[in-house]
Design an enzyme around this catalytic site. Structure first.
Site, short mmCIF file in Angstrom:
data_model
loop_
_atom_site.label_atom_id
_atom_site.label_comp_id
_atom_site.label_asym_id
_atom_site.label_seq_id
_atom_site.Cartn_x
_atom_site.Cartn_y
_atom_site.Cartn_z
N GLY A 1 44.08 58.00 47.27
CA GLY A 1 44.43 56.85 47.71
C GLY A 1 44.76 56.71 49.17
O GLY A 1 45.80 57.26 49.74
N GLY B 1 45.74 54.01 51.04
CA GLY B 1 46.64 52.75 51.13
C GLY B 1 47.71 52.99 51.79
O GLY B 1 47.68 53.98 52.74
N PHE B 2 48.72 52.03 51.83
CA PHE B 2 49.97 52.21 52.76
C PHE B 2 50.53 53.40 52.69
O PHE B 2 51.02 54.26 53.59
CB PHE B 2 50.89 51.08 52.31
CG PHE B 2 50.30 49.66 53.06
CD1 PHE B 2 50.70 49.26 54.17
CD2 PHE B 2 49.82 48.86 52.11
CE1 PHE B 2 49.94 48.16 54.76
CE2 PHE B 2 49.38 47.38 52.54
CZ PHE B 2 49.47 47.22 54.05
N VAL C 1 38.25 58.81 41.97
CA VAL C 1 38.98 59.73 41.02
C VAL C 1 38.63 59.27 39.56
O VAL C 1 39.12 58.28 39.19
CB VAL C 1 40.13 60.12 41.39
CG1 VAL C 1 40.92 61.21 40.59
CG2 VAL C 1 40.37 60.61 43.06
N GLU D 1 51.62 31.66 49.02
CA GLU D 1 50.97 31.87 50.55
C GLU D 1 49.58 31.03 50.11
O GLU D 1 49.06 30.40 51.05
CB GLU D 1 50.75 33.18 50.95
CG GLU D 1 52.14 33.63 51.47
CD GLU D 1 52.27 34.90 52.20
OE1 GLU D 1 51.37 35.80 51.65
OE2 GLU D 1 53.42 35.27 52.48
N ASP E 1 53.06 51.96 44.96
CA ASP E 1 53.04 51.06 43.49
C ASP E 1 53.13 51.75 42.55
O ASP E 1 53.58 51.30 41.46
CB ASP E 1 51.84 50.08 43.80
CG ASP E 1 52.08 48.93 44.62
OD1 ASP E 1 53.01 48.79 45.41
OD2 ASP E 1 51.36 47.96 44.83
N ALA F 1 54.43 46.99 50.75
CA ALA F 1 54.04 47.97 51.37
C ALA F 1 55.18 49.03 51.87
O ALA F 1 54.98 50.05 52.19
CB ALA F 1 53.51 47.36 52.65
N GLN F 2 56.48 48.32 52.50
CA GLN F 2 57.49 49.30 52.88
C GLN F 2 57.96 50.63 52.05
O GLN F 2 58.03 51.54 52.68
CB GLN F 2 58.65 48.41 53.16
CG GLN F 2 58.75 47.64 54.73
CD GLN F 2 58.73 48.85 55.52
OE1 GLN F 2 59.47 50.01 55.35
NE2 GLN F 2 57.97 48.50 56.76
C1 LIG Z 1 47.48 39.52 47.70
C2 LIG Z 1 48.67 40.70 47.81
C3 LIG Z 1 49.39 40.37 48.77
C4 LIG Z 1 50.63 41.04 49.19
N1 LIG Z 1 51.41 40.98 50.17
C5 LIG Z 1 52.57 41.75 50.32
C6 LIG Z 1 53.26 41.44 51.62
O1 LIG Z 1 53.57 40.44 52.12
N2 LIG Z 1 54.40 42.43 51.84
C7 LIG Z 1 54.16 43.53 51.16
O2 LIG Z 1 55.27 44.24 51.47
N3 LIG Z 1 53.61 43.77 50.21
C8 LIG Z 1 52.36 42.73 49.67
N4 LIG Z 1 51.57 43.31 48.94
C9 LIG Z 1 51.81 44.43 48.15
C10 LIG Z 1 51.44 45.70 48.72
O3 LIG Z 1 49.85 45.64 49.32
C11 LIG Z 1 51.35 46.92 48.09
O4 LIG Z 1 52.55 47.09 47.57
C12 LIG Z 1 50.87 48.08 48.70
O5 LIG Z 1 49.67 48.05 48.94
C13 LIG Z 1 51.15 49.54 48.00
O6 LIG Z 1 50.58 50.49 48.66
P1 LIG Z 1 50.05 51.79 48.05
O7 LIG Z 1 49.82 52.81 48.89
O8 LIG Z 1 50.61 52.23 46.88
O9 LIG Z 1 48.72 51.25 47.38
P2 LIG Z 1 47.28 50.57 48.01
O10 LIG Z 1 47.80 50.05 49.23
O11 LIG Z 1 46.86 49.73 47.03
O12 LIG Z 1 46.29 51.64 48.22
C14 LIG Z 1 45.97 52.18 47.08
C15 LIG Z 1 44.53 52.81 47.26
O13 LIG Z 1 44.05 53.87 46.07
C16 LIG Z 1 42.73 53.85 46.10
N5 LIG Z 1 42.31 54.05 44.71
C17 LIG Z 1 42.93 53.59 43.53
N6 LIG Z 1 42.50 54.12 42.63
C18 LIG Z 1 41.69 55.20 43.08
C19 LIG Z 1 40.49 56.12 42.27
N7 LIG Z 1 40.63 56.31 41.14
N8 LIG Z 1 39.88 56.84 43.03
C20 LIG Z 1 39.95 57.02 44.19
N9 LIG Z 1 40.77 55.89 45.11
C21 LIG Z 1 41.56 54.91 44.42
C22 LIG Z 1 42.42 52.13 46.44
O14 LIG Z 1 40.98 52.23 47.11
C23 LIG Z 1 43.32 52.05 47.66
O15 LIG Z 1 42.73 52.30 48.92
C24 LIG Z 1 50.59 42.60 48.55
C25 LIG Z 1 49.55 42.62 47.60
C26 LIG Z 1 48.72 41.83 47.51
C27 LIG Z 1 47.62 42.13 46.29
#
Ligand SMILES: Cc1cc2nc3c(=O)[nH]c(=O)nc-3n(C[C@H](O)[C@H](O)[C@H](O)COP(=O)(O)OP(=O)(O)OC[C@H]3O[C@@H](n4cnc5c(N)ncnc54)[C@H](O)[C@@H]3O)c2cc1C
Length: 435
Positions: free
Chosen positions: A15, A17-18, A83, A174, A305, A322-323
């Protein structure tokens, strides 16, 4: 996967992501081999997805190539891979492009929309968690207005211009605000031959206040802002069913609407092999200790998350925002280096920097640990924070210019139907996207 053997231990991160990106950055130039796997080749800045859905921003400006984030880092490998499973015995990750062995595994797969098992809502409702989903929503909104022009049936026309957003968290608030601004500023000019005053934006919240994770004052103010914009706010109502035309609720209220956006919940993306009662907590999250270690494993970690770290201050885990994901990624990066060096790990302590939501032009609510404020200043703070955390200089410049342009011109020029969206194909499309 053609990844060379190295004398350094291999850290596989699932992943980008953030959380995953923050971790990978921390591990750059350290004595570990890092393999980052993601099913997309870009990082998705989810907080601005609603602006893509409403034509305020192009999708490219909130996505960033993962390879570019980590360009030039030695011992770093990215593979575009979905994955499928983790074999914890053999220390192997199985993907659609092959298998890879790990010394340390980090699960950072984030979350997905949770319809709480309601198949009808999943089949007919629109989610907004990924860029393709946001583009689908953008197309559907615009197609509805094009369609509304063509029908003489007033009931059908109203249903096409009736938008129901379920979920009064930041995403719902929003999106509702942005749609209300489109109704006011853009629709009358784009569709002079349609009575767009009849368009309705409904925000439905199961609880008794909007933004339940924020302060009471932020909730009240956000509701007031939305009402000023003409949004119908419905509280204490639970949506129960949707057949694509009619939305039923647990009360007598029904909505005839061609668009239902589901922003009422997410659940963690868990993986086969780690998907069992032993590891999973509320909302599918993996139970982790204060070092992010998944319960029962010393070499498997989870952040963001997908992880639930229960502490006294956060008995249900850290907020799915995200934080926490970024802070956990950075903490784990330090800890993995310490582990490799034979030192003890440091427990994670979350520093809550507050939360915020914007309702529209000059309207936002901000809760900082010591101050709470709303209105114009909050809106500027919201914009600054989002620009700051957006990845990539180009993206920041593009988003900034777009925001200035939209502000000055009262416009949102990305209202384009690039790939038309057909509601009846939704289930198939969403399934394809998940796989
Ligand atoms: C519409 C919306 C608005 C939001 N607004 C806010 C905000 O204003 N402020 C805030 O703090 N948070 C906000 N969030 C929440 C925030 O985006 C998440 O909490 C944050 O992205 C979590 O980070 P992460 O690294 O856990 O996961 P993510 O950033 O979701 O990254 C997960 C990654 O894993 C990858 N992945 C998943 N499953 C697989 C797999 N099986 N194989 C390979 N790759 C995989 C995905 O492609 C992705 O790139 C918002 C979320 C949404 C949906």
């Amino acid at each position: 996967m053609n990844i060379p053997q190295s004398s350094f231990p291999r850290v596989v991160i699932i992943g980008g992501g953030f959380g995953g990106i923050a971790l990978a950055k921390k591990l750059s130039k350290k004595e570990v081999q890092v393999v980052l796997l993601d099913k997309h080749n870009y990082h998705n800045f989810q907080p601005l997805l609603y602006q893509v859905s409403t034509g305020g921003l192009e999708p490219d400006s909130i996505a960033y190539p993962i390879r570019k984030v980590l360009q030039g880092y030695p011992n770093f490998y990215f593979r575009l891979a979905q994955v499928k499973e983790v074999n914890t015995e053999a220390k192997l990750v199985k993907t659609n492009i092959g298998e890879i062995a790990y010394d340390y595994l980090v699960v950072a797969t984030g979350s997905e929309t949770n319809f709480f098992g309601n198949k009808a809502l999943e089949a007919k409702g629109m989610a907004m968690k990924t860029i393709p989903q946001s583009l689908n929503l953008r197309s559907l909104i615009l197609e509805n207005f094009e369609q509304a022009l063509l029908t003489d049936d007033l009931h059908e026309r109203d249903a096409l211009m009736n938008f129901v957003i379920v979920g009064g968290g930041p995403t719902g608030v929003e999106l509702a605000g942005a749609l209300a601004e489109i109704k006011k500023g853009i629709l009358p000019k784009d569709y002079p031959d349609l009575d767009t005053r009849r368009a309705q934006i409904n925000l439905v919240q199961a609880g008794d206040r909007l933004l339940p994770a924020m302060s009471e004052v932020a909730s009240r103010k956000a509701e007031k802002f939305l009402e000023e914009l003409g949004v119908n706010v419905w509280k204490n109502i639970r949506v129960t069913d949707y057949d694509g035309k009619r939305i039923t609720t647990n009360t007598n209220t029904i909505f005839d609407a061609e668009t239902l956006v589901w922003a009422a919940g997410v659940r963690a993306v868990s993986l086969k092999g780690l998907y069992g009662a032993n590891y999973l907590s509320h909302g599918n999250r993996l139970r982790v200790n204060e070092f992010h270690q998944v319960e029962g494993f010393e070499n498997i970690f989870a952040i963001g998350d997908v992880a639930q770290m229960t502490t006294e201050a956060f008995p249900h885990g850290h907020p799915m925002m995200a934080q926490p994901a970024m802070q956990q990624g950075r903490n784990l990066g330090d800890n993995l280096v310490r582990l490799v060096e034979g030192k003890s790990m440091k427990p994670f302590v979350y520093k809550d920097k507050g939360s915020m939501a914007t309702v529209g032009r000059n309207k936002a609510v901000v809760d900082l640990p010591k101050f709470k404020f709303q209105g114009v200043f909050a809106w500027f703070v919201w914009m600054f924070v989002h620009l700051y955390f957006l990845i990539g200089f180009r993206n920041r410049v593009v988003v900034f210019i777009n925001w200035v342009y939209n502000y000055v011109r009262f416009d949102r020029e990305a209202r384009l139907i690039i790939r038309p969206f057909k509601k009846q194909n939704k289930v198939e499309k969403d399934t394809l996207m998940r796989d």
